[in-house]
Design a protein around this motif. Structure first.
Motif, PDB file in Angstrom:
ATOM      1  N   MET A  33       0.821  -1.208   0.000  1.00 27.11           N
ATOM      2  CA  MET A  33       0.000   0.000   0.000  1.00 27.11           C
ATOM      3  C   MET A  33       0.855   1.258   0.000  1.00 27.11           C
ATOM      4  SD  MET A  33      -3.139  -0.638   2.585  1.00 27.11           S
ATOM      5  CE  MET A  33      -4.036   0.762   1.952  1.00 27.11           C
ATOM      6  N   SER A  41       4.088   0.968  -7.472  1.00 27.93           N
ATOM      7  CA  SER A  41       4.029   0.400  -8.812  1.00 27.93           C
ATOM      8  C   SER A  41       5.420   0.123  -9.350  1.00 27.93           C
ATOM      9  CB  SER A  41       3.290   1.350  -9.751  1.00 27.93           C
ATOM     10  OG  SER A  41       1.924   1.360  -9.447  1.00 27.93           O
ATOM     11  N   HIS A 196      -4.400   0.830  -3.029  1.00 28.33           N
ATOM     12  CA  HIS A 196      -4.479   1.947  -2.098  1.00 28.33           C
ATOM     13  C   HIS A 196      -5.740   1.808  -1.240  1.00 28.33           C
ATOM     14  CE1 HIS A 196      -7.080   3.163  -5.383  1.00 28.33           C
ATOM     15  NE2 HIS A 196      -7.730   3.882  -4.488  1.00 28.33           N
ATOM     16  N   ASP A 197      -6.408   0.678  -1.435  1.00 32.05           N
ATOM     17  CA  ASP A 197      -7.701   0.473  -0.778  1.00 32.05           C
ATOM     18  C   ASP A 197      -7.534  -0.399   0.459  1.00 32.05           C
ATOM     19  OD1 ASP A 197     -10.278  -0.435  -0.092  1.00 32.05           O
ATOM     20  OD2 ASP A 197     -10.974  -0.208  -2.159  1.00 32.05           O
ATOM     21  N   ASN A 198      -7.987   0.099   1.601  1.00 39.53           N
ATOM     22  CA  ASN A 198      -7.837  -0.643   2.865  1.00 39.53           C
ATOM     23  C   ASN A 198      -8.601  -1.952   2.861  1.00 39.53           C
ATOM     24  OD1 ASN A 198      -6.311   1.318   4.456  1.00 39.53           O
ATOM     25  ND2 ASN A 198      -8.117   2.575   4.063  1.00 39.53           N
ATOM     26  N   SER A 202      -7.125  -5.656   3.442  1.00 38.09           N
ATOM     27  CA  SER A 202      -7.534  -6.508   4.547  1.00 38.09           C
ATOM     28  C   SER A 202      -7.767  -7.939   4.121  1.00 38.09           C
ATOM     29  CB  SER A 202      -8.808  -5.958   5.201  1.00 38.09           C
ATOM     30  OG  SER A 202      -9.871  -6.023   4.276  1.00 38.09           O
ATOM     31  N   LEU A 204      -5.549  -9.650   2.672  1.00 42.23           N
ATOM     32  CA  LEU A 204      -4.241 -10.315   2.629  1.00 42.23           C
ATOM     33  C   LEU A 204      -3.603 -10.339   4.005  1.00 42.23           C
ATOM     34  CD1 LEU A 204      -3.710  -8.265  -0.481  1.00 42.23           C
ATOM     35  CD2 LEU A 204      -3.554 -10.731  -0.562  1.00 42.23           C
ATOM     36  N   ASP A 205      -2.667 -11.283   4.174  1.00 43.60           N
ATOM     37  CA  ASP A 205      -2.099 -11.499   5.510  1.00 43.60           C
ATOM     38  C   ASP A 205      -1.103 -10.457   5.921  1.00 43.60           C
ATOM     39  OD1 ASP A 205      -1.943 -15.052   4.799  1.00 43.60           O
ATOM     40  OD2 ASP A 205      -3.577 -13.799   5.563  1.00 43.60           O
ATOM     41  N   LEU A 207       0.857  -6.679   5.361  1.00 44.96           N
ATOM     42  CA  LEU A 207       0.695  -5.347   4.792  1.00 44.96           C
ATOM     43  C   LEU A 207       2.029  -4.640   4.785  1.00 44.96           C
ATOM     44  CD1 LEU A 207      -0.922  -2.912   3.852  1.00 44.96           C
ATOM     45  CD2 LEU A 207      -1.328  -2.342   6.239  1.00 44.96           C
ATOM     46  N   THR A 209       3.645  -1.059   3.817  1.00 41.89           N
ATOM     47  CA  THR A 209       3.273   0.308   3.455  1.00 41.89           C
ATOM     48  C   THR A 209       4.482   1.050   2.913  1.00 41.89           C
ATOM     49  OG1 THR A 209       1.780   0.217   5.328  1.00 41.89           O
ATOM     50  CG2 THR A 209       2.062   2.351   4.273  1.00 41.89           C
ATOM     51  N   GLN A 219       3.566  -5.090   8.304  1.00 40.34           N
ATOM     52  CA  GLN A 219       2.699  -5.570   9.373  1.00 40.34           C
ATOM     53  C   GLN A 219       2.263  -6.983   9.038  1.00 40.34           C
ATOM     54  OE1 GLN A 219      -0.951  -3.487   9.456  1.00 40.34           O
ATOM     55  NE2 GLN A 219      -1.275  -3.715  11.641  1.00 40.34           N
TER      56      GLN A 219
ATOM     57  N   ARG B 635       0.021   1.682 -17.558  1.00 39.82           N
ATOM     58  CA  ARG B 635      -1.056   2.423 -16.930  1.00 39.82           C
ATOM     59  C   ARG B 635      -1.657   3.458 -17.867  1.00 39.82           C
ATOM     60  NH1 ARG B 635      -0.682   3.301 -11.016  1.00 39.82           N
ATOM     61  NH2 ARG B 635      -1.169   1.261 -10.183  1.00 39.82           N
TER      62      ARG B 635
ATOM     63  N   ARG C 119      -4.622   2.780  13.287  1.00 36.64           N
ATOM     64  CA  ARG C 119      -4.690   2.156  11.959  1.00 36.64           C
ATOM     65  C   ARG C 119      -4.337   0.681  12.036  1.00 36.64           C
ATOM     66  NH1 ARG C 119      -0.693   2.131   7.617  1.00 36.64           N
ATOM     67  NH2 ARG C 119      -1.763   1.563   5.697  1.00 36.64           N
ATOM     68  N   LEU C 123      -6.817  -2.370  11.081  1.00 35.68           N
ATOM     69  CA  LEU C 123      -6.505  -3.294   9.989  1.00 35.68           C
ATOM     70  C   LEU C 123      -6.542  -4.735  10.464  1.00 35.68           C
ATOM     71  CD1 LEU C 123      -3.729  -1.321   8.124  1.00 35.68           C
ATOM     72  CD2 LEU C 123      -5.873  -2.107   7.154  1.00 35.68           C
ATOM     73  N   MET C 126      -9.991  -5.704  10.642  1.00 29.85           N
ATOM     74  CA  MET C 126     -10.570  -5.913   9.310  1.00 29.85           C
ATOM     75  C   MET C 126     -10.193  -7.285   8.772  1.00 29.85           C
ATOM     76  SD  MET C 126     -10.295  -2.286   7.304  1.00 29.85           S
ATOM     77  CE  MET C 126     -11.270  -2.669   5.868  1.00 29.85           C
ATOM     78  N   ARG C 127      -8.974  -7.695   9.035  1.00 28.94           N
ATOM     79  CA  ARG C 127      -8.575  -9.020   8.567  1.00 28.94           C
ATOM     80  C   ARG C 127      -9.403 -10.096   9.232  1.00 28.94           C
ATOM     81  NH1 ARG C 127      -3.159  -7.957   9.806  1.00 28.94           N
ATOM     82  NH2 ARG C 127      -2.573  -6.343   8.345  1.00 28.94           N
ATOM     83  N   GLN C 130     -12.740 -10.176   7.614  1.00 28.36           N
ATOM     84  CA  GLN C 130     -12.726 -10.818   6.295  1.00 28.36           C
ATOM     85  C   GLN C 130     -12.832 -12.325   6.447  1.00 28.36           C
ATOM     86  OE1 GLN C 130     -13.121  -9.676   3.442  1.00 28.36           O
ATOM     87  NE2 GLN C 130     -12.279  -7.611   3.297  1.00 28.36           N
ATOM     88  N   ASP C 152     -13.455   0.859   7.365  1.00 26.43           N
ATOM     89  CA  ASP C 152     -12.814   1.441   6.183  1.00 26.43           C
ATOM     90  C   ASP C 152     -12.947   2.956   6.208  1.00 26.43           C
ATOM     91  OD1 ASP C 152     -13.406   1.408   2.597  1.00 26.43           O
ATOM     92  OD2 ASP C 152     -11.531   1.594   3.733  1.00 26.43           O
ATOM     93  N   LEU C 155     -10.534   4.373   8.552  1.00 27.59           N
ATOM     94  CA  LEU C 155      -9.182   4.311   8.014  1.00 27.59           C
ATOM     95  C   LEU C 155      -8.941   5.417   6.995  1.00 27.59           C
ATOM     96  CD1 LEU C 155      -8.570   0.493   7.678  1.00 27.59           C
ATOM     97  CD2 LEU C 155      -7.225   2.109   8.994  1.00 27.59           C
TER      98      LEU C 155
END
Lengths: 224, 637, 178
Positions: A33, A41, A196-198, A202, A204-205, A207, A209, A219, B635, C119, C123, C126-127, C130, C152, C155
């Motif tokens: 993220m 990218s 970029h979306d929280n 969430s 995925l295991d 994170l 940044t 994290q 992109r 945060r 998060l 949130m996990r 999910q 969300d 956040l």
């Protein structure tokens, strides 16, 4: 499995990545993220072997890609990786199933087997009956699912996704992500999603940044 | 409406891509208008003002109109192709405008303004360029042609056509073909749908072929005696052939696509097959100008062959290009004086002088109809500087060529003085056995006269001939090198020339030749340019998909191969079809059998050249396909 | 609820009367819901019982308005802990995040840490959600997705604020000085 070691990338005067190191274990599920311009990218492109870093190295499945030619990296990508990008970019002239079959055919598998496997994946993703349609005739969500199928049809070790649900509504996005996570988990594939979306993160295991070309924090989900 | 036009203008210079397209439009219009004006000017001055056919001015006008049309068509196709560049992207944008709420008419104005402004600017620029270039062109020294006296100004109609019609057509092409109803706008926004190809497209070609076949007749010079209905039928047949061959391309492409998909295995076949299946008419757009060019170039041979085959032209060409000859008849007393006058003229290389008698076969019942000219000369006389003339005999008569009089065996000839209307004086009989044959061309080269007349040569020492000589006229021929001055100089010297040469006809045909060669070069160039530009443009609009394909690991050579096959298949087929259609049309126009018009070896050679060139062109379009994988493209848009 | 902690934080810089505290509270925390005087005094009493504030001076006079309160060492510690501890992302508890961030900005504590800590906790939650969502059905599914969406939203606000911290901090300093 997939590792970037002290990678730096500059575009002209702009420093996109600055001494970034990242290691993805086999089967890892990682969200990358960061805001626009954070370098996420660029890091993805380096890991995919699309661009060569100015400094540092990228190791894929034990092979240092920074020493390979463009053609060799292309081949490596075909054999070991699957990619899903924001706009899918399926070939519009081909049907969905032909699009999905493509990596297998490029790897030399027989058409019949490729078709069978592609159909299987389309079924897993819930779009089995759309195999003979073209991208123009299906919705964005369905096309993106086909893109996911294409990324996984050849059983790659690594799947790289860049905003795979960016153009989708929340329900479709959720469905595509679920499919992606489930399929990679069950096959032990490493998954890296740039977003970029929280909510996406969430899924995925882990994170990671990024900010201003460097990794800010990592994290891990300790319960996993 | 004003807002729509302003939007169109704004769109024309909006992004880098749009600016490039607008610049290309300006350039294409400029090139097109300049070429049109130039060709029109050349045609008008070289051919349109000819005095060679005073009895048939209508035919000349038609000819000029035809040649203008031949160039105008590929130019228009070229400009129209540029106007439709990146059609997919622009159609999509226009459809989006419909979704925003613009009416269909307004969207058309937007499209028209976007292209029309650039076209107008280009056309004016081309006209200015033409005015600057015309004096330069008229100074180009083409051998045998006298340009300097003519100014290449095209008539007013040309200016109107170029300045008004050319931009009008571009605007129509850009503004019309959209599906501009809003209910269809939505599906149009996504691309990749197959258009089905109707078999009705085959009809014009078949019709044209049928018409041409039906109007073919025996080999006769019938052009001035053909009933107008039949002329119309021939022209209609030719036009249908031209249109039909263009319409047929998508059918072929669709057919090949189906075959490839059914028989092919592997990703290459799938890519090629599907790409050909989608938008088969797009292939036509790319090669249309080229096909028209080939059709015209091959078919126009028909026009030329008719003129080049006439005796007047052949003689005149020989006169101007190889050797001038002027015939003067002199009485025995004047012969020497005449010969020395001629020899003294500037440029005259040699003068031959032979006594001329007449003869007919002994058994002939109608002597006046079977008369031949008898030339009395030794073989060394004939040969001149080259020694003996081949085939000539000093012991017996020599026939020049194969005079029809001798078709049935002639045993003896009666030779006497006089002319062909009045045999007079004593006659000498000579036997014809042992007669040799002299080649016609060599004879004419040696003597420079008596073309198209049955001639035999007898040695001066033939028994009895010497007695006939003192009273018979001499044929005195002045020979000069290639040029056009001889007749004037001989006449200035006060001598009367018996022969004639049609220099006006020669000039006219030369003008035609120049025109057709220019046309050929221009048309084919335009065709090639259209093809290359359209092909590269198509490759560029595909960049996103190509980037993704490279991303998933598709090897570059596969993408190049797919692009090559996709370009080569229609082009090879199209050029072969154009050559065949053009050949058939040209032969029909001439009312000739096909193998007289174009022998098989020429056709084969042409086909091979066309195929190889098409493959080369297809290769050029792969240039844009495999640049390095650029992350910016991932992109893009 | 974070009223108590917020009031406590307002006492921290210098001792203050209940009257002053109510106005300050309204200004920084209670824009839409001004605090009633009764609530102020009862909260202060509670804080005093906890040992977080102490009466520094009692002026002779009528009524509670004359009481000057000051913060104790324990009180400062309490604020430290409150600001620095990310709140458990319980859905139906009124969020203290806004209050904690404001206090951090006012008192010079690490605002980034407030945001970053929260945060992280969000998060993680949130996990968990999910994982629950993948097996949930019916009303459970609705509840899970409701919570996910709200987390969300939080956040997003955390990210925006993080980006704006420097500016907001300066503006607040300006207001404090004014």
């Amino acid at each position: 499995m997939l590792e970037a070691c002290h990678v730096s990338v500059s575009y002209g005067a702009t420093r996109a990545l600055c001494d970034v190191s990242l290691r993805l274990a086999p089967g890892a599920s990682v969200a990358l993220m960061g805001a626009s311009g954070s370098g996420k990218s660029s890091l993805l492109h380096c890991l995919a072997g699309v661009i060569l870093p100015d400094e540092g190295s990228v190791v894929v499945d034990g092979i240092d890609v920074t020493n390979l030619s463009d053609r060799e990296r292309s081949r490596l990508r075909l054999e070991r990786m699957g990619v899903v990008f924001q706009f899918g970019d399926l070939v519009p002239e081909l049907t969905l199933i032909e699009n999905v079959m493509l990596p297998l055919q490029l790897l030399g598998r027989r058409t019949r087997e490729a078709r069978r496997r592609a159909a299987e994946l389309l079924g897993l993703l819930g779009i089995a009956d759309l195999g003979d349609s073209r991208t123009g005739a299906v919705s964005g969500g369905q096309a993106q699912r086909a893109a996911v199928a294409r990324a996984m049809v050849h059983e790659p070790k690594i799947v790289l996704a860049d905003e795979p649900t960016g153009a989708l509504d929340s329900i479709n996005g959720e469905a595509v992500l679920d499919a992606l996570v489930e399929m990679t988990k069950s096959s032990g594939t490493t998954l890296l999603v740039v977003t970029h979306d929280n909510v996406v993160a969430s899924h995925l295991d882990t994170l990671v940044t990024m900010h201003d070309g460097a990794i800010l924090s990592t994290q891990m989900d300790t319960s996993v | 409406m004003r807002a729509a036009i302003l939007l169109g203008l704004r769109l024309a210079v909006g992004t880098g891509g749009q600016r490039t397209r607008s610049v290309m439009m300006v350039t294409a219009s400029a090139v097109g208008s300049m070429v049109l004006l130039l060709v029109w000017g050349i045609a008008h001055s070289q051919v349109g003002t000819t005095t060679a056919f005073p009895s048939n001015p209508g035919a000349v006008t038609l000819l000029v109109a035809g040649t203008i049309g031949m160039v105008a068509l590929p130019v228009l196709v070229f400009v129209a192709t540029i106007a439709r560049l990146s059609a997919r992207v622009r159609d999509r944008r226009l459809s989006n405008l419909r979704l925003l709420g613009l009416s269909a008419a307004q969207t058309r104005w937007v499209a028209a303004a976007e292209v029309g402004f650039a076209s107008l600017v280009g056309v004016v620029a081309g006209a200015v360029a033409f005015l600057a270039a015309a004096p330069l062109v008229s100074r180009i020294d083409v051998p045998g042609r006298d340009w300097t006296s003519s100014s290449l100004t095209p008539p007013t109609s040309a200016w109107i056509c170029v300045l008004a019609v050319l931009p009008a057509i571009t605007v129509l092409t850009a503004a019309l073909p959209q599906r501009l109803s809003s209910d269809r706008a939505l599906p149009h926004v996504r691309h990749g749908d197959i258009r089905s190809v109707q078999l009705v497209r085959l009809v014009p070609l078949v019709l044209g072929f049928a018409l041409c076949w039906a109007t073919r007749g025996p080999l006769l010079d019938r052009k001035d005696t053909l009933p107008p209905g039949e002329v119309l039928a021939i022209l209609a047949g030719i036009a249908l052939l031209a249109i039909g061959m263009l319409l047929v391309i998508p059918v072929f492409v669709a057919l090949v696509a189906t075959l490839v998909l059914r028989l092919g295995r592997g990703p290459l076949a799938t890519l090629i097959g599907r790409r050909l299946q989608t938008q088969p008419a797009g292939a036509t757009r790319v090669i249309a100008a080229l096909m028209i060019g080939l059709f015209i170039v091959v078919g126009a041979r028909g026009v030329l062959v008719a003129f080049l085959a006439t005796n007047q032209y052949i003689n005149a060409a020989d006169f101007v290009e190889r050797a001038q000859t002027a015939e003067v008849t002199a009485s025995p007393s004047e012969a020497n004086a005449t010969a020395s006058v001629l020899r003294s003229l500037e440029g005259v290389q040699r003068v031959t002088s032979f006594p001329v008698l007449y003869g007919e076969p002994v058994e002939s019942s109608a002597p006046e109809e079977n008369m031949v000219t008898v030339l009395v000369a030794s073989c060394t006389d004939l040969g001149g500087e080259d020694g003996q003339l081949a085939g000539c005999s000093d012991q017996a008569a020599s026939l020049v060529g194969d005079p029809w009089i001798f078709d049935s065996d002639v045993e003896a000839m009666r030779v006497h003085e006089g002319n062909e209307y009045e045999p007079r004086g004593a006659a000498v009989v000579m036997a014809m056995d042992g007669a040799t044959t002299i080649d016609t061309a060599e004879f004419e080269r040696a003597v420079g006269a008596l073309a198209d007349t049955p001639v035999i040569v007898i040695p001066p020492d033939t028994e009895g001939v010497a007695g006939l000589l003192p009273r018979t006229d001499r044929l005195v021929v002045a020979h000069a090198g290639p040029g056009r001055f001889l007749y004037d100089r001989v006449q200035d010297a006060g001598l009367r020339i018996n022969s004639s040469v049609d220099l006006e006809n020669y000039d006219f045909v030369q003008g035609m030749l120049t025109l057709v060669r220019t046309l050929a070069a221009v048309i084919i160039s335009i065709g090639l340019l259209t093809f290359t530009i359209a092909g590269i443009d198509r490759a560029l609009t595909r960049r996103r998909e190509l980037t993704t394909l490279r991303l998933i690991g598709t090897p570059g050579r596969l993408l190049r191969a797919a692009q090559w096959w996709e370009a080569a298949l229609p082009t090879v087929f199209g050029s072969l079809l154009a050559i065949a259609a053009g050949g058939y049309a040209g032969a029909t126009y001439l009312q000739l059998d096909d193998d007289k018009f174009m022998p098989l070896t020429t056709a084969f050679a042409l086909a091979v050249v066309a195929t190889v060139t098409s493959m080369l062109l297809a290769w050029i379009t792969t240039v844009g396909t495999t640049a390095r994988l650029n992350p910016e493209h991932i992109r893009a848009e | 609820m974070s009223t108590a902690e917020s009031l406590l934080a307002l006492v921290e810089p210098e001792p203050a009367y209940g009257y002053t505290l109510k106005h300050q509270y309204d200004r920084w925390f209670g824009r839409k819901r001004p605090l009633g005087f009764g609530q102020v005094y009862s909260t202060l009493s509670r804080l005093e019982r906890k040992g977080w504030v102490a009466l520094s001076q009692v002026e002779a006079g009528h009524g509670p308005e004359r009481r000057l309160y000051e913060i104790t060492v324990d009180g400062v510690t309490a604020i430290d802990e409150w600001v620095g501890t990310p709140q458990a992302p319980d859905l139906f508890a009124t969020s203290s995040l806004y209050a904690r961030l404001t206090v951090a900005l006012l008192s010079g504590r690490d605002a980034n840490q407030v945001l970053g800590g929260q945060r992280q906790v969000h998060l993680e939650r949130m996990r968990e959600l999910q994982a629950l969502r993948r097996k949930a059905t019916g009303p459970d599914l609705l509840a899970v997705t409701y919570e996910l969406t709200h987390l969300d939203a939080d956040l997003r606000w955390i990210e925006q604020s993080g980006a704006r911290l420097a500016v907001v901090s300066r503006e607040m300093d300006g207001e404090v000085d004014a």
